[in-house]
Enzyme design. Structure first.
Site, mmCIF file in Angstrom:
data_model
loop_
_atom_site.group_PDB
_atom_site.id
_atom_site.type_symbol
_atom_site.label_atom_id
_atom_site.label_comp_id
_atom_site.label_asym_id
_atom_site.label_seq_id
_atom_site.Cartn_x
_atom_site.Cartn_y
_atom_site.Cartn_z
ATOM 1 N N ASP A 85 -0.359 4.425 0.595
ATOM 2 C CA ASP A 85 -1.363 4.000 2.077
ATOM 3 C C ASP A 85 -0.980 5.321 2.707
ATOM 4 O O ASP A 85 0.012 6.470 2.722
ATOM 5 C CB ASP A 85 -0.830 2.945 2.745
ATOM 6 C CG ASP A 85 -0.556 2.761 3.917
ATOM 7 O OD1 ASP A 85 -1.710 1.283 3.465
ATOM 8 O OD2 ASP A 85 -0.959 2.497 4.364
ATOM 9 N N ILE A 86 -2.267 5.799 3.371
ATOM 10 C CA ILE A 86 -2.365 7.220 4.253
ATOM 11 C C ILE A 86 -1.209 6.472 5.274
ATOM 12 O O ILE A 86 -0.726 8.005 6.009
ATOM 13 C CB ILE A 86 -3.879 7.100 4.529
ATOM 14 C CG1 ILE A 86 -3.770 8.971 5.496
ATOM 15 C CG2 ILE A 86 -4.048 6.321 6.596
ATOM 16 C CD1 ILE A 86 -4.788 9.379 4.825
ATOM 17 N N ASN A 88 -3.541 -9.095 2.156
ATOM 18 C CA ASN A 88 -3.585 -9.759 4.077
ATOM 19 C C ASN A 88 -5.598 -10.512 3.367
ATOM 20 O O ASN A 88 -5.861 -9.487 3.077
ATOM 21 C CB ASN A 88 -3.406 -8.482 4.665
ATOM 22 C CG ASN A 88 -2.032 -8.240 5.528
ATOM 23 O OD1 ASN A 88 -1.533 -9.111 5.307
ATOM 24 N ND2 ASN A 88 -2.156 -6.915 5.564
ATOM 25 N N GLY A 147 -4.104 -9.390 9.889
ATOM 26 C CA GLY A 147 -4.536 -8.105 10.313
ATOM 27 C C GLY A 147 -4.891 -7.714 10.100
ATOM 28 O O GLY A 147 -4.677 -5.880 9.743
ATOM 29 N N GLN A 148 -6.219 -8.349 8.739
ATOM 30 C CA GLN A 148 -6.610 -7.211 7.882
ATOM 31 C C GLN A 148 -7.486 -6.205 8.418
ATOM 32 O O GLN A 148 -7.942 -6.580 9.034
ATOM 33 C CB GLN A 148 -7.283 -7.587 6.518
ATOM 34 C CG GLN A 148 -8.206 -6.756 5.450
ATOM 35 C CD GLN A 148 -9.541 -7.874 4.592
ATOM 36 O OE1 GLN A 148 -8.728 -8.970 4.696
ATOM 37 N NE2 GLN A 148 -9.565 -7.885 3.360
ATOM 38 N N HIS A 178 -7.409 -5.678 -1.765
ATOM 39 C CA HIS A 178 -5.824 -4.747 -1.722
ATOM 40 C C HIS A 178 -4.939 -5.120 -1.277
ATOM 41 O O HIS A 178 -4.695 -5.759 -0.939
ATOM 42 C CB HIS A 178 -6.351 -2.873 -0.558
ATOM 43 C CG HIS A 178 -5.700 -3.431 0.784
ATOM 44 N ND1 HIS A 178 -7.240 -3.893 1.441
ATOM 45 C CD2 HIS A 178 -5.271 -3.125 1.472
ATOM 46 C CE1 HIS A 178 -7.069 -4.270 2.943
ATOM 47 N NE2 HIS A 178 -5.849 -3.840 3.153
ATOM 48 N N HIS A 185 -0.629 -4.593 -1.145
ATOM 49 C CA HIS A 185 0.206 -3.969 -0.721
ATOM 50 C C HIS A 185 1.197 -3.989 -1.183
ATOM 51 O O HIS A 185 1.841 -5.189 -1.549
ATOM 52 C CB HIS A 185 -0.151 -4.228 0.071
ATOM 53 C CG HIS A 185 -0.786 -3.797 1.876
ATOM 54 N ND1 HIS A 185 -0.611 -2.835 2.845
ATOM 55 C CD2 HIS A 185 -1.274 -4.885 2.236
ATOM 56 C CE1 HIS A 185 -1.613 -3.285 3.793
ATOM 57 N NE2 HIS A 185 -2.095 -4.063 3.232
HETATM 58 P P1 5GP Z 1 -4.571 -3.693 6.191
HETATM 59 O O1 5GP Z 1 -4.177 -3.892 7.249
HETATM 60 O O2 5GP Z 1 -6.659 -3.706 5.774
HETATM 61 O O3 5GP Z 1 -4.625 -4.883 4.849
HETATM 62 O O4 5GP Z 1 -4.291 -2.260 5.107
HETATM 63 C C1 5GP Z 1 -4.857 -1.789 5.690
HETATM 64 C C2 5GP Z 1 -3.998 -0.341 5.340
HETATM 65 O O5 5GP Z 1 -5.238 0.534 4.653
HETATM 66 C C3 5GP Z 1 -3.282 -0.063 5.991
HETATM 67 O O6 5GP Z 1 -2.358 -0.004 5.531
HETATM 68 C C4 5GP Z 1 -4.026 1.675 6.089
HETATM 69 O O7 5GP Z 1 -2.646 2.322 6.966
HETATM 70 C C5 5GP Z 1 -3.993 1.486 4.367
HETATM 71 N N1 5GP Z 1 -5.199 2.776 5.072
HETATM 72 C C6 5GP Z 1 -6.372 2.713 6.118
HETATM 73 N N2 5GP Z 1 -6.784 3.920 5.738
HETATM 74 C C7 5GP Z 1 -6.877 4.768 4.594
HETATM 75 C C8 5GP Z 1 -6.894 5.744 4.049
HETATM 76 O O8 5GP Z 1 -8.218 6.362 4.098
HETATM 77 N N3 5GP Z 1 -6.563 6.140 2.834
HETATM 78 C C9 5GP Z 1 -5.738 5.552 2.717
HETATM 79 N N4 5GP Z 1 -5.144 6.186 1.646
HETATM 80 N N5 5GP Z 1 -5.046 4.470 3.113
HETATM 81 C C10 5GP Z 1 -5.774 3.736 4.273
#
Ligand code: 5GP
Ligand code: ZN
Length: 119
Positions: free
Chosen positions: A35-36, A92, A98-99, A105, A107
């Site tokens: 995760d970034i 999520n 909060g997705q 995906h 986590h």
């Molecule tokens: P969500 O909130 O959709 O469940 O999680 C999305 C996740 O993707 C977040 O933890 C966010 O930090 C990660 N993320 C968003 N953009 C990028 C990206 O460009 N590269 C990577 N490696 N992770 C990302």
């Protein structure tokens, strides 16, 4: 199982290696990458190469793939060294969760004690 691809999707582009990511491992069907913006010392994302916007959009016939993703989450925990200490697998789905990224995906989060319940 017919699944339209989404050319502009961030995670589809990572899966196609069009955008950079720190990839932990990859199989024919999925990719695990860092995760970034990690929320814990270990924070890996596991995605299918096929585009499903969320769990709600995973079609009939994707049951085996979703099982593969969970097994890959376990593999990520092992490879990152948190299998024994513990970790959380989070999926999520939709607004209230909060997705942020509309590509299914998991986590894999660990490396510190995690509070419960989540906020
Ligand atoms: P969500 O909130 O959709 O469940 O999680 C999305 C996740 O993707 C977040 O933890 C966010 O930090 C990660 N993320 C968003 N953009 C990028 C990206 O460009 N590269 C990577 N490696 N992770 C990302
Ligand atoms: Zn996608």
């Amino acid at each position: 199982m017919t699944v339209p691809q989404d050319a502009g999707c961030l995670f589809c582009r990572i899966a196609r290696r069009e955008l950079p990511a720190k990839i932990l491992f990859e199989t024919a069907e999925l990719v695990a990458f860092e995760d970034i913006r990690p929320k814990a010392p270990v924070h890996v994302l596991v995605i299918p190469k096929l585009h499903f916007a969320s769990l709600n959009d995973a079609p009939d016939g994707s049951e085996r793939l979703i099982g593969e993703l969970l097994h890959a989450a376990r593999r990520a925990a092992r490879e990152k060294g948190v299998a024994a200490t513990g970790y959380r697998v989070v999926l999520n789905t939709g607004r209230d969760s909060g997705q942020e990224v509309p590509h299914l995906h998991f986590h894999v989060i660990g490396g510190r004690p995690l509070s419960w319940p989540p906020g």
